[in-house]
Design an enzyme around this catalytic site. Sequence first.
Site, PDB file in Angstrom:
ATOM      1  N   TYR A 143       0.832  -1.206   0.000  1.00 26.53           N
ATOM      2  CA  TYR A 143       0.000   0.000   0.000  1.00 26.53           C
ATOM      3  C   TYR A 143       0.870   1.261   0.000  1.00 26.53           C
ATOM      4  O   TYR A 143       0.715   2.139  -0.856  1.00 26.53           O
ATOM      5  CB  TYR A 143      -0.898  -0.052   1.231  1.00 26.53           C
ATOM      6  CG  TYR A 143      -1.621   1.215   1.582  1.00 26.53           C
ATOM      7  CD1 TYR A 143      -2.749   1.615   0.871  1.00 26.53           C
ATOM      8  CD2 TYR A 143      -1.205   1.998   2.655  1.00 26.53           C
ATOM      9  CE1 TYR A 143      -3.428   2.766   1.216  1.00 26.53           C
ATOM     10  CE2 TYR A 143      -1.887   3.148   3.007  1.00 26.53           C
ATOM     11  CZ  TYR A 143      -2.997   3.531   2.289  1.00 26.53           C
ATOM     12  OH  TYR A 143      -3.666   4.668   2.638  1.00 26.53           O
TER      13      TYR A 143
ATOM     14  N   ARG B 298       0.438   6.508  17.276  1.00 27.97           N
ATOM     15  CA  ARG B 298      -0.212   7.281  16.218  1.00 27.97           C
ATOM     16  C   ARG B 298      -0.631   8.622  16.806  1.00 27.97           C
ATOM     17  O   ARG B 298      -0.877   8.742  18.006  1.00 27.97           O
ATOM     18  CB  ARG B 298      -1.475   6.570  15.697  1.00 27.97           C
ATOM     19  CG  ARG B 298      -1.239   5.197  15.060  1.00 27.97           C
ATOM     20  CD  ARG B 298      -0.518   5.305  13.720  1.00 27.97           C
ATOM     21  NE  ARG B 298      -0.418   4.037  13.009  1.00 27.97           N
ATOM     22  CZ  ARG B 298       0.636   3.198  13.110  1.00 27.97           C
ATOM     23  NH1 ARG B 298       1.671   3.507  13.875  1.00 27.97           N
ATOM     24  NH2 ARG B 298       0.643   2.078  12.411  1.00 27.97           N
TER      25      ARG B 298
HETATM   26  C1  UGA Z   1      -3.984   3.184   8.247  1.00 30.67           C
HETATM   27  C2  UGA Z   1      -3.720   3.391   6.774  1.00 30.67           C
HETATM   28  O1  UGA Z   1      -2.819   2.434   6.307  1.00 30.67           O
HETATM   29  C3  UGA Z   1      -3.195   4.773   6.482  1.00 30.67           C
HETATM   30  O2  UGA Z   1      -3.150   5.003   5.101  1.00 30.67           O
HETATM   31  C4  UGA Z   1      -4.081   5.812   7.051  1.00 30.67           C
HETATM   32  O3  UGA Z   1      -3.483   7.077   6.839  1.00 30.67           O
HETATM   33  C5  UGA Z   1      -4.259   5.550   8.521  1.00 30.67           C
HETATM   34  O4  UGA Z   1      -4.789   4.224   8.729  1.00 30.67           O
HETATM   35  C6  UGA Z   1      -5.226   6.563   9.060  1.00 30.67           C
HETATM   36  O5  UGA Z   1      -6.249   6.191   9.636  1.00 30.67           O
HETATM   37  O6  UGA Z   1      -4.933   7.732   8.885  1.00 30.67           O
HETATM   38  P1  UGA Z   1      -2.644   2.587  10.449  1.00 30.67           P
HETATM   39  O7  UGA Z   1      -2.601   3.757  11.363  1.00 30.67           O
HETATM   40  O8  UGA Z   1      -1.478   1.659  10.564  1.00 30.67           O
HETATM   41  O9  UGA Z   1      -2.757   3.112   8.957  1.00 30.67           O
HETATM   42  O10 UGA Z   1      -3.976   1.737  10.635  1.00 30.67           O
HETATM   43  P2  UGA Z   1      -4.761   1.123  11.863  1.00 30.67           P
HETATM   44  O11 UGA Z   1      -5.429  -0.102  11.362  1.00 30.67           O
HETATM   45  O12 UGA Z   1      -5.664   2.140  12.451  1.00 30.67           O
HETATM   46  O13 UGA Z   1      -3.631   0.649  12.889  1.00 30.67           O
HETATM   47  C7  UGA Z   1      -3.035   1.494  13.839  1.00 30.67           C
HETATM   48  C8  UGA Z   1      -2.234   0.657  14.818  1.00 30.67           C
HETATM   49  O14 UGA Z   1      -3.137  -0.107  15.622  1.00 30.67           O
HETATM   50  C9  UGA Z   1      -1.275  -0.369  14.197  1.00 30.67           C
HETATM   51  O15 UGA Z   1      -0.122  -0.415  14.983  1.00 30.67           O
HETATM   52  C10 UGA Z   1      -2.027  -1.680  14.306  1.00 30.67           C
HETATM   53  O16 UGA Z   1      -1.167  -2.792  14.359  1.00 30.67           O
HETATM   54  C11 UGA Z   1      -2.754  -1.474  15.628  1.00 30.67           C
HETATM   55  N1  UGA Z   1      -3.993  -2.271  15.844  1.00 30.67           N
HETATM   56  C12 UGA Z   1      -4.958  -2.323  14.899  1.00 30.67           C
HETATM   57  C13 UGA Z   1      -4.180  -2.901  17.080  1.00 30.67           C
HETATM   58  O17 UGA Z   1      -3.292  -2.863  17.976  1.00 30.67           O
HETATM   59  N2  UGA Z   1      -5.342  -3.571  17.308  1.00 30.67           N
HETATM   60  C14 UGA Z   1      -6.344  -3.649  16.394  1.00 30.67           C
HETATM   61  O18 UGA Z   1      -7.385  -4.281  16.695  1.00 30.67           O
HETATM   62  C15 UGA Z   1      -6.154  -2.996  15.147  1.00 30.67           C
END
Ligand code: UGA
Length: 388
Positions: free
Chosen positions: A178, A251
């Site tokens: 991605y 984040r």
């Molecule tokens: C995603 C997209 O890939 C980005 O393009 C986008 O900009 C971003 O969301 C956004 O919302 O702005 P990411 O932040 O990695 O990126 O997505 P999430 O699925 O929200 O994950 C955030 C973190 O939470 C990661 O470290 C993931 O491993 C963790 N996570 C996710 C958990 O610990 N538990 C869960 O149940 C889901």
Amino acid sequence: MSTPELNFKHVSGDVMRVLIVGCGGYIGSHLLDRLLADPQIRLTGWDPNTAKIMNHLSNPNFRLHQTMLSSENELRAFRQEARSSDVVINLAAICNPSEYNTNPLSVMRSNFMEPSRIVDICAEENTWLIHFSTSEVYGRTLQSYVDDTSYDDPSLFEFEEDTTPLIMGPVRNQRWSYASSKQLMERYVYAHHKQNGLPFTIVRPLNFFGPRMDFIPKRDGDGVPRVLACFMAALLDRKPLQLVDGGHARRTIVSIHDAIDAIESMIRNRGKAENRIFNIGNRDNEVSMAQLADLMIETFISVSGDETYRTHPVENVSGQQFYGEGYEDCDRRMPNIDAARTLLGWEPKTALRDILTETVAYYFDLYGRNSSDSHASPVDVPEPAAMR
Ligand code: UGA
């Protein structure tokens, strides 16, 4: 917000013509709420899904092509519309990490191949394009390769649009399918700008949170959404919140409404927004995923009044278990937002607790009220509460 400049290509009277690809998604639906409140805006959209924008379908200032923008016919119609639009905003994308390593070909098609046609047409028609990219183009921080535990030197972890290197893991880690498609897309937009004069703005969102984000599994969608919806579903289902690889990843969370302020400011101040890239995030709202889980539980208790959630469990899962083979995480995303501040006069205002209260209350009203009585005592709760 600063005073709007009216330097649009096709301004007739005071009317502004906006075309949005992917107008029915999370960001699109909020953008429609904002832009259609202005009677001077005429909006055309492309999206096969209307569930989040039903309230706008009868608005005479909104015209929807309820389909994917992929066939030659649709692309011809898009060209006609783009020719007479002041700005094209491209929001269409697959952006759920659960798909990056399980469905990488669709991810690459939807984030590079399909939008490249949109970019070509905007360049040919000389129409300003606001393209939604992602903070994932930065990949991992330099810090994560230097020292996992100390986060003291901003130059090693802060992301600045035009100077920070973009660092991704190996090809076998398909998580990066991605981010690398999005990065190539940015380079494609920039190449069109340099070679053909395409006017562009690229937005790199950093975790926009708010109502209508993604979907809640078993209620309005299936699969694995992003973290906010995963945690929300776990709370509604009285299942443990799952922390991927210990929940150490951080984040910065920005309110969807603050983010829409930034986008509106770009649309209304083309001269300031044109031909550059903007990080849109909130530096004050940085949390680890473990902290976010705790805050979500706390917020859920205050919204629902259900004290049985005091002992709600949180458990650890590995990235492999949760996302499958080839998952690797972005460790931290701290945006430099000086460009948005100085050029757009934008400042994110909403504190994380307020963002979570609004969002949890939204989902609790939609899906929690009826089920809360029937679950007066916790079910599906393993003992002991897992560590994080
Ligand atoms: C995603 C997209 O890939 C980005 O393009 C986008 O900009 C971003 O969301 C956004 O919302 O702005 P990411 O932040 O990695 O990126 O997505 P999430 O699925 O929200 O994950 C955030 C973190 O939470 C990661 O470290 C993931 O491993 C963790 N996570 C996710 C958990 O610990 N538990 C869960 O149940 C889901």
